[in-house]
Design an enzyme around this catalytic site. Structure first.
Site, PDB file in Angstrom:
ATOM      1  N   TYR A  41      92.302  27.605 -26.681  1.00  0.00           N
ATOM      2  CA  TYR A  41      91.206  27.230 -27.579  1.00  0.00           C
ATOM      3  C   TYR A  41      91.576  27.547 -29.030  1.00  0.00           C
ATOM      4  O   TYR A  41      91.417  26.706 -29.930  1.00  0.00           O
ATOM      5  CB  TYR A  41      89.944  27.981 -27.173  1.00  0.00           C
ATOM      6  N   SER A  79      74.435  17.059 -27.507  1.00  0.00           N
ATOM      7  CA  SER A  79      73.239  17.232 -26.678  1.00  0.00           C
ATOM      8  C   SER A  79      72.780  18.674 -26.541  1.00  0.00           C
ATOM      9  O   SER A  79      71.630  18.924 -26.187  1.00  0.00           O
ATOM     10  CB  SER A  79      73.481  16.648 -25.280  1.00  0.00           C
TER      11      SER A  79
END
Length: 260
Positions: A167, A16
């Site tokens: 991460y 999105s």
């Protein structure tokens, strides 16, 4: 160059906004139908479902192809199965999977709690495994081929000095997973590759860039931050049959940070 993506069906996780949005638009520009995955996290107070629905409308208006917003937490196997079901019911059988969903929390190892570590690996690494597993199971059951592109990071190779060790570890895991899966499914004609971006002008990176843009620019030989569309173009190529002799590769799109 025609990428032969017209009427193909692609599922883009985390589609999105940011790089995901750019990938959705790039695929749609080539004529692909796109399922735009999103996940609503009440703790963040962001309605990504509305963003995904609006993006689907933009795709239809600008490119004349079908697009569909599909909810789902990539870290949950039941959600992943439902995501694929909705996408295929609305658009047709999936040909392409782009694993873009990811989180980038900040904490130095000495301050990091287990919950943050586990959450990062759950979305970035386990989520990639779950969606790849679902796609591969479907393609093998049908006897069809498919293409997977996993979004990793230059941090998978350089590590992190800015509080993103979890991460970096998750993305390094995805690099190794990409190679392993590519080896497993190559005989069936399924291609699995990865793209390693550097810094991009996305919502996720904005706070870091506002704080330390000069420091990031020092590390980039091309001397600028990427627009997400520049990375999306490479992702889209790997989604296509024009990359038919590539599998198990990680493509450097870092402005020269990696040069590998």
């Amino acid at each position: 160059m025609d990428l032969h993506l017209r009427n193909k069906v692609a599922l883009v996780t985390g589609g999105s906004r940011g790089l995901g949005r750019a990938v959705v638009l790039a695929l749609a520009a080539e004529g692909a139908k796109v399922a735009i995955n999103y996940y609503y996290d009440p703790s963040r107070g962001i309605d990504l479902g509305q963003e995904a629905t609006e993006l689907a409308q933009v795709v239809a208006a600008a490119h004349g192809v079908a697009a569909l917003a599909v909810p789902g937490d990539v870290a949950k196997s039941a959600d992943v199965a439902e995501m694929f079901q909705r996408a295929e019911a609305g658009l047709g059988l999936i040909d392409v999977l782009v694993n873009n969903a990811g989180i980038w929390p900040t904490a130095y190892v000495k301050d990091m709690d287990e919950a943050e570590w586990n959450a990062t690996l759950a979305v970035n690494l386990t989520g990639t495994f779950l969606t790849c597993r679902e796609a591969v199971r479907r393609w093998l059951a049908r006897g069809t081929q498919g293409r997977i592109v996993n979004v990793v990071s230059q941090a998978a190779f350089h590590g992190s000095t800015t509080g993103h060790a979890h991460y970096a570890a998750s993305k390094a895991g995805v690099v190794a997973f990409t190679v392993s899966l590519a080896r497993e499914v190559a005989p069936q004609g399924i291609c699995v590759n990865a793209v390693a971006p550097g810094m991009m002008t996305t919502e996720m990176a904005r706070p870091a860039l506002e704080k330390s843009a000069a420091e990031y620019l020092k590390r980039i030989p091309l001397g600028r931050i990427a627009d997400p569309s520049e990375v999306a173009n490479v992702v889209t190529f790997l989604c296509s049959s024009r990359a038919s002799y590539m599998t198990g590769a990680t493509v450097d799109v870092t402005g020269g940070m990696l040069m590998r």
